[in-house]
Design an enzyme around this catalytic site. Structure first.
Site, PDB file in Angstrom:
ATOM      1  CG  ASP A  82      48.699  38.003  39.473  1.00  0.00           C
ATOM      2  OD1 ASP A  82      48.986  39.220  39.298  1.00  0.00           O
ATOM      3  OD2 ASP A  82      47.583  37.751  39.949  1.00  0.00           O
ATOM      4  CG  HIS A  83      49.842  40.266  43.124  1.00  0.00           C
ATOM      5  ND1 HIS A  83      50.145  41.377  43.462  1.00  0.00           N
ATOM      6  CD2 HIS A  83      48.682  40.039  42.421  1.00  0.00           C
ATOM      7  CE1 HIS A  83      49.174  42.112  43.040  1.00  0.00           C
ATOM      8  NE2 HIS A  83      48.302  41.347  42.465  1.00  0.00           N
ATOM      9  CG  HIS A 208      47.262  44.567  39.594  1.00  0.00           C
ATOM     10  ND1 HIS A 208      47.752  43.378  40.245  1.00  0.00           N
ATOM     11  CD2 HIS A 208      48.263  45.225  39.144  1.00  0.00           C
ATOM     12  CE1 HIS A 208      48.645  43.193  39.633  1.00  0.00           C
ATOM     13  NE2 HIS A 208      49.187  44.059  38.950  1.00  0.00           N
TER      14      HIS A 208
HETATM   15  O1  G3H Z   1      45.371  39.234  42.874  1.00  0.00           O
HETATM   16  C1  G3H Z   1      45.095  38.167  43.349  1.00  0.00           C
HETATM   17  C2  G3H Z   1      44.719  37.477  42.153  1.00  0.00           C
HETATM   18  O2  G3H Z   1      43.087  37.461  42.203  1.00  0.00           O
HETATM   19  C3  G3H Z   1      44.941  35.777  42.662  1.00  0.00           C
HETATM   20  O3  G3H Z   1      44.226  35.387  43.592  1.00  0.00           O
HETATM   21  O4  G3H Z   1      46.169  34.556  45.134  1.00  0.00           O
HETATM   22  O5  G3H Z   1      43.663  33.694  45.388  1.00  0.00           O
HETATM   23  O6  G3H Z   1      45.318  33.039  43.302  1.00  0.00           O
HETATM   24  P1  G3H Z   1      44.939  34.275  44.197  1.00  0.00           P
HETATM   25  P1  13P Z   2      40.423  41.155  40.686  1.00  0.00           P
HETATM   26  O1  13P Z   2      40.149  39.688  41.096  1.00  0.00           O
HETATM   27  O2  13P Z   2      39.922  42.042  41.377  1.00  0.00           O
HETATM   28  O3  13P Z   2      39.719  41.095  38.928  1.00  0.00           O
HETATM   29  O4  13P Z   2      42.035  41.313  40.627  1.00  0.00           O
HETATM   30  C1  13P Z   2      42.661  40.799  39.712  1.00  0.00           C
HETATM   31  C2  13P Z   2      44.300  41.162  39.942  1.00  0.00           C
HETATM   32  O5  13P Z   2      44.559  41.896  40.079  1.00  0.00           O
HETATM   33  C3  13P Z   2      45.168  39.901  39.759  1.00  0.00           C
HETATM   34  O6  13P Z   2      46.458  40.355  39.865  1.00  0.00           O
HETATM   35 ZN    ZN Z   3      46.598  42.026  41.421  1.00  0.00          ZN
END
Ligand code: G3H
Ligand code: 13P
Ligand code: ZN
Length: 284
Positions: A82-83, A208
């Site tokens: 993710d990201h 997202h």
């Molecule tokens: O998009 C972000 C997700 O909620 C992940 O959050 O970078 O704190 O693990 P994190």
């Molecule tokens: P939320 O934490 O707002 O549900 O977003 C999750 C997300 O987009 C993870 O990439």
């Molecule tokens: Zn995200």
């Protein structure tokens, strides 16, 4: 089962007109909550780890936990980064066993975002790993910016067409008014923009920041081409609140399982509800 790619579950979602839930995991109990929910709902599932999750748990722990969970179930499981904002980190995830990665170049100039995303796609294709790209900037709910300022960050449909054509991504994350974290009011989503992006790109679109988006808006998004829905905040809230309740009710308890077990159950319940809302329940 062995892990499957994002492409595989999205192909089925395109045919069936539903979205697949992508849930963030940071530790064993969360991985188990996601796997148990998927098995109980007979749902394909995307389990995703952020760079923060990898720093917290360790790359090999994440891969080993998720592969162990996937082998213990007969529903399709995708392990997704993710990201990912760092090209080399993305490569490390591919090598470690992720079946899908996101390269998030949304903070880069368009040409640079496209160039790196295309490179990730080329490498992903060679080794059987799917790729999600991002265009437009998805804000955080804590970012104190006005509606007009937010719209500047929204994904431009014509740029999206160029981005998808030139990169060949399997999924496209867009900015249409959702944000990461808890919303202060009701989010205002730009559905005409979503429909236009879908029309011009034909891509599987990723929502997202879907925690706190009203159910009817989630359904409207799916009707307009949303095929992957990212949820983290709603899971964190369910998990930590359940821990808080346990600790308040049993202040003398020192067994971590008595705190983490109910938290895992509370999270599983939320995930199962999301799977039914997204339409992926019963599709495995
Ligand atoms: O998009 C972000 C997700 O909620 C992940 O959050 O970078 O704190 O693990 P994190
Ligand atoms: P939320 O934490 O707002 O549900 O977003 C999750 C997300 O987009 C993870 O990439
Ligand atoms: Zn995200």
């Amino acid at each position: 089962m062995e892990l499957v790619t994002l492409r595989e579950v999205l192909n089925a979602a395109e045919k069936g007109g539903y979205a697949v839930g992508a849930f963030n995991a940071n530790n064993m109990e969360i991985v188990q909550a996601i796997m148990r929910a998927a098995a109980a709902e007979r749902s394909p599932v995307i389990l995703q780890a952020s760079q923060g999750a990898i720093n917290y748990a360790g790359l090999d722990y994440i891969v080993t936990m998720v592969k162990t969970g996937a082998r213990g179930t007969d529903v399709p499981v995708v392990l997704h980064l993710d990201h990912g904002t760092d090209f080399l980190q993305v490569m490390r995830c591919m090598r470690a066993g992720f079946s899908s990665v996101m390269f998030d170049g949304s903070r880069l100039p368009l040409a640079e975002n496209m160039q790196i995303t295309r490179k990730v796609v080329e490498i992903g294709r060679a080794v059987g790993v799917s790729v999600e790209g991002e265009l437009g900037k998805i804000a955080g709910t804590e970012d104190d910016i006005s509606v007009s300022e937010k719209e500047v960050l929204f994904t431009d449909p014509l740029e999206a067409r160029q981005f998808v054509r030139e990169t060949g991504v399997d999924a496209l994350a867009i900015a249409i008014g959702t944000a990461h974290g808890p919303y202060k009011g009701r989010p205002e989503l730009d559905f005409p923009r979503l429909a236009r992006i879908r029309e011009l790109t034909g891509a599987s679109i990723v929502m997202h920041g879907a925690s706190g988006v009203p159910d009817e808006d989630v359904r409207r998004g799916i009707d307009r081409g949303i095929r992957k829905i990212n949820i983290d905040t709603d899971l964190r809230q369910a998990f930590v609140r359940a821990m808080q309740v346990q600790m308040a009710e049993n202040p003398d308890n020192i067994d971590p399982r008595k705190v983490l077990g109910p938290a895992r159950e509370a999270m599983e319940k939320v995930i199962r509800e999301k799977m039914r809302l997204f339409g992926c329940a019963g599709k495995a």
